[in-house]
Every structure is written in C-alpha cells, then in structure tokens.
Enzyme design. Structure first.
Site, PDB file in Angstrom:
ATOM      1  N   HIS A 151      -9.545   3.904  -1.522  1.00  0.00           N
ATOM      2  CA  HIS A 151      -7.846   3.310  -1.305  1.00  0.00           C
ATOM      3  C   HIS A 151      -7.684   2.337  -2.297  1.00  0.00           C
ATOM      4  O   HIS A 151      -7.530   1.341  -2.311  1.00  0.00           O
ATOM      5  CB  HIS A 151      -7.853   2.634   0.044  1.00  0.00           C
ATOM      6  CG  HIS A 151      -6.580   2.040   0.475  1.00  0.00           C
ATOM      7  ND1 HIS A 151      -5.299   2.664  -0.116  1.00  0.00           N
ATOM      8  CD2 HIS A 151      -6.060   1.113   1.226  1.00  0.00           C
ATOM      9  CE1 HIS A 151      -4.275   2.085   0.414  1.00  0.00           C
ATOM     10  NE2 HIS A 151      -4.836   1.142   1.065  1.00  0.00           N
TER      11      HIS A 151
ATOM     12  N   CYS B 229       1.143  -1.238   0.048  1.00  0.00           N
ATOM     13  CA  CYS B 229       0.018   0.067   0.102  1.00  0.00           C
ATOM     14  C   CYS B 229       0.954   1.364   0.026  1.00  0.00           C
ATOM     15  O   CYS B 229       0.293   2.354   0.084  1.00  0.00           O
ATOM     16  CB  CYS B 229      -1.103  -0.158   1.188  1.00  0.00           C
ATOM     17  SG  CYS B 229      -1.735  -1.643   1.666  1.00  0.00           S
TER      18      CYS B 229
END
Lengths: 385, 134
Positions: free
Chosen positions: A334, A85
């Site tokens: 996200h 991420c």
C-alpha cells in the site's frame, strides 16, 4: 455521456521496501511502462495528474507535479492531487474530467509514494495526518486503532467472528502469490493472523496492510483517439466521490463507510450498472475489517454478512465476485498515493484478459473502491470492456 | 502524533480542558468537538457554546499496543469512542479500569488527565479521559 474515456495503457513498479529507489525513480518507471504498454511516446501526452499523499512528510519533497513532468522531459500541464489514501483515484477522476471537458485527448495519471525512508513510527505518524489530528490523534489514536474501533463494533453488532475477520488477509495473500509486483508473495493461515503481534485489539499485524514504496500509472484517452493506440481499450464509464466527517466519532455509524455507499450509488448510476453486474473488484483493504465493510457497502453482500461471505469463498477468484485479485493492499502493498492507480491498472488488465494466472474468466465489468483516511473520502470507479 | 507547539495547544485549551463544545439552538443538536456550522441547519442554524457533563457510554473501544510518537511509554492503553449523554460522540482514553470495564455500552465519566508531552518546548498536553462509572 457524450464521449467515453478509455484506459489505453498501464504501468506498475514492484511494490515493497525498495531501498535503491526514490520517489522520482518510482514515478518515472511506472510512467514509462504505461507509455510502453500504450505503444506511445511521451510527446503524445497532453497533461498529467499525480496522486500522492505525503511526499513532504515521507521524503521531504513537495511540488511533485513539476518534478515528475520534468523528469519525464515534459512541460505539459501537470497537477498533484491529494485525498489521503484515495489520492490515486481522485487523480483518475481529475484526468477523466479534463478529457470530458474537452481540454485534453491523452492524459497520464500516476500515483507514487515512498514510505520506507522514514521510521515506522514516523510513517505511522504521517499517515495519522489523514485522520482528525486535533481530536483523534491528540488522544493517541492510530490508524490501526481507528479500524479496530470499527472491527470491534462490527463483531459486536453482527457477530462477525475472529476467523471471519482474518479471511480477507488469507485470500489476498493467496492472490498476491500470482502477482509479480506484490510485496508479499506468500500464503498465510488463520492461525498465523490470529496469533500475530497484536497492534490494536482485535487487529493483529497480519490484519494490517504494510508500509510500502511503489508507483503506478495509467494512460487515459478520448474514445476517438484510444483506438489508434489499442484494440482493447477499457472504458471508465462511472465514477463517484463522496466525503464524510473526518473524525470517525462524528460519523453516523462505525460499521459502514457512508461515503463509500454514496460514491458507489453515483458510480453505478453513471455507468448504468448495479452491484450484481460487477465481476471483479479491487477494494480498499487497508485492514481486514475494511474489506468486509467494503463488500457490504458496495452492495455485493448484505450489511453484516461480509465476513461470512469472505470465509465461504464468495470473493475468491471465480467466486460470486472476485475481490482483490491483485492481492489488495494487504498482499500487494500500500504505497498510499499509488494504490488507487494500481487498483485501476489491475481492473484494466483483468478486463483486457491479459493478466495471467489470476485472470477472472470472462470479466467485462469491474470496479475500484479507494478510501481516504478512515472513510472521510471514498472514490468508486467503474470499468467496462 | 504531530507535535503541537504552544499556540496550537493554547488555542484549544477551553475545549480540551473541559468538554466545551457547541450547540445549535435551532435543531437542538450538540457538537463536541465544537462545530462552527450546524451540518443540518447550515446558515439557518444558531450556534452557541455548550458545556457537556461528560458522562456517557462506550460505543466501541480498542487497546493500542503500538502507539504513535509521544505515547510510547503509555502503551498499551485503551481508547474508546464515547457517546455523551447529550448526544455528541468523542474519542478519549479509558483510565482507572479493570478488563471487564472495557465493554460496549459501559457507562463512563470524565477525568482531567495528562495526555502526552511534546517537543523541545516540553509542553505537557492535558485533556479529558474517561473512567468507568459503577
């Protein structure tokens, strides 16, 4: 530092479940918008860095460095960067270093992820590749589960309450209502968070960031070149990267991300600032507990006081430090590889002063905090006007 | 959960069927899952195989309500980070419990259980879970 690196353009797609768009459409849209923002043509770009976590698993497509350069019509050096991420912020660092190394004058840094083409179970499984597959995933642990273990311990050790735990999600949804690219532009309440479907105790669905599609791009330029394109360059004056044990059980503590603490120390030192100087920050709130730990790890608040500070409004726009004005990962979405670049774009727009309703007045120093996995990679970048 | 195939599962049998980890005899640190390099002593360290007793206490826990591929039929299930008596920390499910057993600091002991089944090859993966110790 001999010369500074500036951001001279930013571009973002809408974040969300974007059925009509594939990863190449998203990446190209963000890149084109960034070039338009920088008032430049693609022929001005010397090199590209692309942040992406898992196009192979989510879209069956690897080799994004070449794909995206090709689709923009370029044959310049192009490199894909992966750190779960935190892929986006890692790409920012690589782009920055290539300029500081004297190799390039103008670099396009992009990040993209297309996650909604696979089932939620498949996406969850793919994301778990960022944790320790053999010793965590094997036992049926999930990403919400990892952060739930941290939340449980934080609540135990520091008496963080369920209401405090919910507070970053409420603030971030509110901020997202002012961000046109955000996935969720609606308000939520403490009751809604607490009573939502339980995912991994104590985290409910509304403590978790969503699965998203989206892309973001920024254009970096050597200081001497930057002023040819813009009167409002924003400089990246500090960057820090640290790693830690891949598995949560191997870390020193469950209530802090040591990698983030180390990365921020390095970034503050390089930029010549301290936590007190930061006026606006985009932090990695993949789960509500993650934002609470982030604002402690970055030194904005004492360890254990992040929940209380958030609930008291100290991190809302115009508070002691404005955190996640974009809506964060929770409110804005996200799309993993895009997140670090979106954070950078948000801070750049804040420091340029042209972000609209969610503007933090007089913002001059900002920060991004981007975490890979459950904290095995952390990148902190510091921006100044 | 990635669907481990036969060789992927087989090469970890020793450590997954029993809590066989490693120990650095120079600094006396023990590691489970096994580490091949001691993070403290690095090249100076001396790594040897080491079997943990498996008893320990819960450091933190959660209940997984939405499981990954292969675990759908088991949900909800509690999972914990357990600190073993010899020092290393390990992730594992808690079984044979009543709700009040799910508590930070609760003592646990190891049990050998089926973890999940995977893939076309129908491999049954076994491993160590933990039960409350009274």
């Amino acid at each position: 530092m001999a010369e500074r690196v500036a951001v001279i353009g930013v571009g973002l797609t809408k974040f969300g479940e974007l059925w009509t768009k594939g990863i190449r459409d998203l990446a190209i849209e963000a890149g084109a918008k960034a070039m338009e923002d920088a008032n430049m043509n693609s022929k001005d770009i010397d090199a590209m860095y692309v942040g992406n976590m898992s196009a192979g698993r989510f879209a069956g497509q690897e080799h994004l460095n070449a794909l995206i350069a090709d689709q923009i019509g370029l044959t310049i050096p192009s490199t894909r960067v992966e750190g779960a991420c935190a892929s986006g912020s890692l790409a920012v660092r690589e782009g920055m270093f290539s300029i500081l190394a004297g190799q390039h004058d103008i670099v396009l840094v992009g990040g993209a992820e297309k996650m909604s083409d696979v089932s939620t179970a498949h996406a969850t499984t793919g994301l778990m590749g960022a944790a320790d597959e053999e010793w965590e995933g094997f036992h049926g642990l999930t990403f919400p589960g990892l952060y739930a273990l941290m939340a449980k311990k934080h609540m135990h050790d520091f008496r963080t309450t369920r209401e405090q735990l919910a507070s970053p999600a409420i603030k971030n949804h509110h901020n997202a209502t002012m961000n046109p690219i955000a996935q969720f532009s609606f308000e939520i309440t403490t009751e809604k968070v607490i009573n939502a479907t339980m995912v991994a105790d104590p985290l409910t669905l509304l403590d978790c960031s969503p699965i998203s599609d989206g892309a973001a791009a920024i254009i970096l330029a050597r200081e001497s070149v930057a002023r040819k394109y813009t009167d409002t360059p924003v400089f990246i004056d500090g960057t820090g990267l640290s790693t830690d044990a891949l598995a949560l059980h191997d870390r020193r503590t469950l209530t802090a991300l040591d990698a983030a603490v180390r990365a921020s120390k390095r970034a503050y030192e390089m930029a010549g600032v301290t936590a007190k100087d930061i006026q606006v920050a985009e932090v990695h709130d993949c789960f509500t507990i993650a934002e609470i730990m982030a604002i402690e790890d970055l030194g904005f608040f004492k360890k254990g006081e992040g929940g209380k500070a958030t609930m008291d409004g100290e991190t809302q726009i115009g508070g002691k430090v404005s955190v996640n004005t974009s809506g964060g990962l929770k409110g804005a979405g996200h799309p993993v590889g895009a997140t670090g670049i979106k954070q950078a774009a948000e801070i750049v727009m804040q420091l340029r002063g042209d972000i609209g309703k969610r503007q933090v007045s007089g913002a001059e120093v900002g920060l991004t905090h981007n975490v890979g996995g459950s904290g095995a990679t952390a990148v902190v970048n510091i921006f100044k006007r | 959960m990635h669907k481990a195939n036969v060789p992927m599962a087989w090469r970890r049998f020793k450590s997954k069927y029993n809590l066989v980890g490693t120990k650095c005899t120079k600094c006396n640190s023990s590691f489970y899952p096994p580490r091949l390099i001691c993070p403290k002593c690095r090249r100076e360290g001396k790594i040897e195989e080491f079997e943990f007793k498996g008893t320990g206490k819960i450091v933190s826990y959660t209940i997984i309500r939405s499981g990954p591929d292969g675990f759908e039929k088991q949900t909800p299930y509690p999972i914990a980070i357990v600190e073993l008596d010899e020092g290393a920390r390990v992730t594992g499910q808690i079984v044979d419990y009543v709700d009040s057993d799910l508590a930070i600091g609760k003592k646990v002991a190891p049990v050998f259980r089926k973890v999940y089944e995977s893939g076309k090859e129908g491999i049954i993966h076994y491993g160590i879970k933990f039960r409350p110790e009274n």
